[in-house]
Design an enzyme around this catalytic site. Sequence first.
Site, PDB file in Angstrom:
ATOM      1  N   LYS A   1     -27.683  -0.923  -6.695  1.00 47.98           N
ATOM      2  CA  LYS A   1     -28.976  -1.622  -6.861  1.00 47.98           C
ATOM      3  C   LYS A   1     -29.093  -2.809  -5.905  1.00 47.98           C
ATOM      4  O   LYS A   1     -30.187  -3.160  -5.483  1.00 47.98           O
ATOM      5  CB  LYS A   1     -29.227  -2.015  -8.319  1.00 47.98           C
ATOM      6  CG  LYS A   1     -28.269  -3.017  -8.930  1.00 47.98           C
ATOM      7  CD  LYS A   1     -28.800  -4.431  -8.998  1.00 47.98           C
ATOM      8  CE  LYS A   1     -27.821  -5.326  -9.701  1.00 47.98           C
ATOM      9  NZ  LYS A   1     -27.917  -6.732  -9.372  1.00 47.98           N
TER      10      LYS A   1
ATOM     11  N   LYS B   1     -24.194 -13.258  -1.022  1.00 48.39           N
ATOM     12  CA  LYS B   1     -23.861 -12.291  -2.069  1.00 48.39           C
ATOM     13  C   LYS B   1     -24.281 -10.872  -1.691  1.00 48.39           C
ATOM     14  O   LYS B   1     -23.490  -9.931  -1.745  1.00 48.39           O
ATOM     15  CB  LYS B   1     -24.537 -12.723  -3.372  1.00 48.39           C
ATOM     16  CG  LYS B   1     -24.482 -11.720  -4.483  1.00 48.39           C
ATOM     17  CD  LYS B   1     -23.064 -11.529  -4.968  1.00 48.39           C
ATOM     18  CE  LYS B   1     -22.970 -10.282  -5.795  1.00 48.39           C
ATOM     19  NZ  LYS B   1     -22.024 -10.377  -6.860  1.00 48.39           N
TER      20      LYS B   1
ATOM     21  N   CYS C   1     -23.815  -2.878  -9.580  1.00 50.79           N
ATOM     22  CA  CYS C   1     -24.002  -3.843  -8.490  1.00 50.79           C
ATOM     23  C   CYS C   1     -24.320  -3.198  -7.148  1.00 50.79           C
ATOM     24  O   CYS C   1     -25.435  -3.325  -6.657  1.00 50.79           O
ATOM     25  CB  CYS C   1     -22.762  -4.722  -8.379  1.00 50.79           C
ATOM     26  SG  CYS C   1     -22.411  -5.603  -9.911  1.00 50.79           S
TER      27      CYS C   1
ATOM     28  N   LYS D   1     -24.306  -8.994 -29.797  1.00 52.99           N
ATOM     29  CA  LYS D   1     -23.306  -9.436 -28.818  1.00 52.99           C
ATOM     30  C   LYS D   1     -22.765 -10.816 -29.202  1.00 52.99           C
ATOM     31  O   LYS D   1     -21.563 -11.066 -29.158  1.00 52.99           O
ATOM     32  CB  LYS D   1     -23.982  -9.491 -27.441  1.00 52.99           C
ATOM     33  CG  LYS D   1     -23.016  -9.579 -26.299  1.00 52.99           C
ATOM     34  CD  LYS D   1     -23.740  -9.634 -24.968  1.00 52.99           C
ATOM     35  CE  LYS D   1     -24.154  -8.260 -24.463  1.00 52.99           C
ATOM     36  NZ  LYS D   1     -24.971  -8.381 -23.241  1.00 52.99           N
TER      37      LYS D   1
HETATM   38  C1  UGA Z   1     -18.721  -5.222  -6.736  1.00 50.29           C
HETATM   39  C2  UGA Z   1     -18.063  -6.123  -5.680  1.00 50.29           C
HETATM   40  O1  UGA Z   1     -16.818  -5.546  -5.270  1.00 50.29           O
HETATM   41  C3  UGA Z   1     -17.820  -7.511  -6.245  1.00 50.29           C
HETATM   42  O2  UGA Z   1     -17.279  -8.368  -5.251  1.00 50.29           O
HETATM   43  C4  UGA Z   1     -19.170  -8.091  -6.741  1.00 50.29           C
HETATM   44  O3  UGA Z   1     -19.021  -9.367  -7.308  1.00 50.29           O
HETATM   45  C5  UGA Z   1     -19.757  -7.146  -7.787  1.00 50.29           C
HETATM   46  O4  UGA Z   1     -19.936  -5.837  -7.212  1.00 50.29           O
HETATM   47  C6  UGA Z   1     -21.072  -7.706  -8.235  1.00 50.29           C
HETATM   48  O5  UGA Z   1     -22.003  -7.719  -7.437  1.00 50.29           O
HETATM   49  O6  UGA Z   1     -21.158  -8.223  -9.345  1.00 50.29           O
HETATM   50  P1  UGA Z   1     -17.827  -3.858  -8.863  1.00 50.29           P
HETATM   51  O7  UGA Z   1     -19.219  -3.356  -9.019  1.00 50.29           O
HETATM   52  O8  UGA Z   1     -17.092  -4.361 -10.056  1.00 50.29           O
HETATM   53  O9  UGA Z   1     -17.803  -5.083  -7.809  1.00 50.29           O
HETATM   54  O10 UGA Z   1     -16.991  -2.674  -8.255  1.00 50.29           O
HETATM   55  P2  UGA Z   1     -16.165  -2.357  -6.923  1.00 50.29           P
HETATM   56  O11 UGA Z   1     -14.722  -2.554  -7.166  1.00 50.29           O
HETATM   57  O12 UGA Z   1     -16.768  -3.020  -5.749  1.00 50.29           O
HETATM   58  O13 UGA Z   1     -16.417  -0.782  -6.814  1.00 50.29           O
HETATM   59  C7  UGA Z   1     -17.742  -0.276  -6.628  1.00 50.29           C
HETATM   60  C8  UGA Z   1     -17.728   1.220  -6.492  1.00 50.29           C
HETATM   61  O14 UGA Z   1     -17.189   1.592  -5.228  1.00 50.29           O
HETATM   62  C9  UGA Z   1     -16.936   1.977  -7.527  1.00 50.29           C
HETATM   63  O15 UGA Z   1     -17.712   3.077  -7.974  1.00 50.29           O
HETATM   64  C10 UGA Z   1     -15.707   2.447  -6.774  1.00 50.29           C
HETATM   65  O16 UGA Z   1     -15.197   3.641  -7.291  1.00 50.29           O
HETATM   66  C11 UGA Z   1     -16.277   2.644  -5.384  1.00 50.29           C
HETATM   67  N1  UGA Z   1     -15.266   2.548  -4.307  1.00 50.29           N
HETATM   68  C12 UGA Z   1     -14.589   1.386  -4.095  1.00 50.29           C
HETATM   69  C13 UGA Z   1     -15.042   3.635  -3.484  1.00 50.29           C
HETATM   70  O17 UGA Z   1     -15.650   4.710  -3.643  1.00 50.29           O
HETATM   71  N2  UGA Z   1     -14.109   3.537  -2.474  1.00 50.29           N
HETATM   72  C14 UGA Z   1     -13.435   2.394  -2.253  1.00 50.29           C
HETATM   73  O18 UGA Z   1     -12.605   2.367  -1.308  1.00 50.29           O
HETATM   74  C15 UGA Z   1     -13.669   1.295  -3.076  1.00 50.29           C
END
Ligand code: UGA
Length: 437
Positions: A267, A208, A264, A35
């Site tokens: 877990k 968080k 995220c 990496k």
């Molecule tokens: C999430 C949080 O949104 C961030 O704010 C946080 O910083 C991050 O985790 C983390 O803890 O590091 P992320 O895992 O990148 O971010 O993804 P999201 O955009 O939150 O989506 C998570 C999941 O929810 C995806 O599988 C998405 O498809 C699903 N989702 C999202 C739905 O099924 N419906 C929705 O309306 C929105």
Amino acid sequence: MRISVIGCGYLGAVHAACMAQLGHDVVGLDVDEAKIARLTRAEAPFFEPGLPELLQESMATGRLRFTSDPAEVAGARVHFVCVGTPQKRGEHAADLRYVEAAVQALLPHLAPGDVVVGKSTVPVGTAEVIAEQVAAVQPEATVVWNPEFLREGFAVQDTLHPDRIVYGLPPGPAGERARALLDEVYATPLADGTPQVVTDYATAQLVKVAANSFLATKISFINAMAELCEATGADVTQLADAIGHDERIGRRFLNAGLGFGGGCLPKDIRAFMARAGELGVDQALSFLREVDSINMRRRVRMVDLAREVCQGSIVGRRVAVLGAAFKPDSDDIRDSPALSVAAQMGLQGATVVVTDPQALENAERVWPDLTYAATAYEAAKDADVVVLATEWKQYRELDPVEFGAVVAGKRIVDGRNVLDPAQWRAAGWVYRALGRP
Ligand code: UGA
């Protein structure tokens, strides 16, 4: 400001590049030599829109470098801990081994006045333990908890223009000095008017996991409504639009479908439950168990729908799965609902072909038994049923007439409620979706 960033994964690599972009002098540290080699060539080790350009720009300024030698963090005044906290194998709790290793690597190089900034998502109480470890070695260094809220796919934008900045500080003058130093680090976003919330350690760590728990709950709420819609013939997308007009509810994160995955939300809610149990307040979070169950049931329902459109059996049927990443604009397959569905169908006797614009390499490494194709058209060739599992733009924009020419049977299950049912049905497809008639 001289800064070190420990851990160069989805969080750390982006954070390091963004800090250099803000004008700081940054060294990124990681134990993964491969990496580091890629980052040193200004190549992003994973898919994240905008990151390759940012790396190239920042490396060209000479203010950003990467190393696997912990001694090189010496001299930095602010040290960001950005390593992962995955779920422990066979348990709900978070595995803190990488955080522990990062702190151990850092301790011998801390100088008086240095600030150690925790960004990793940790069980509440971890910052306090790290603060004790730091104080034992370098009493004049200070620990701050500064949780990260970036979303994959928008990581660069979220880091350069965060929607809030949270500091968990120790009481007293050491905390105030650390705060002033961190305010210098974040001078640009703070000058842009980013809201700042200053708290104690416990609150900052809880912010968080509370935020991610809320988001997971919102998604599972609408997916629970989808179950009701399926039982009554109602349409969950219209229901979400209608309740979302209420500003107190809001339409964002109310997209019903295959549910949440990734490194995220799943877990984090589990680790939060585990930590609540240790604290003797497990009842406070028992609803998260339901949030998790609703989420996992969607995956099962998706396979059932595929079976239904195939007249009750997928054995020997050819299934095209569009999407492998846990969400669009990412190559991250950790706990991906798409791959979970693909694998279940494979185990149940279907011939599954998976496609994804970015995540195939990662998917193939973890699920070598599935078949992979480069494009939606290749995956869908002679398919009996198509399953849309990750809403990449190129899948949302598929032309049902042209696409219908390559499949053996025009059957589609829309796992993300992103296609127009009328348009697909008009083109002769059997269209089914989660939570829609
Ligand atoms: C999430 C949080 O949104 C961030 O704010 C946080 O910083 C991050 O985790 C983390 O803890 O590091 P992320 O895992 O990148 O971010 O993804 P999201 O955009 O939150 O989506 C998570 C999941 O929810 C995806 O599988 C998405 O498809 C699903 N989702 C999202 C739905 O099924 N419906 C929705 O309306 C929105």
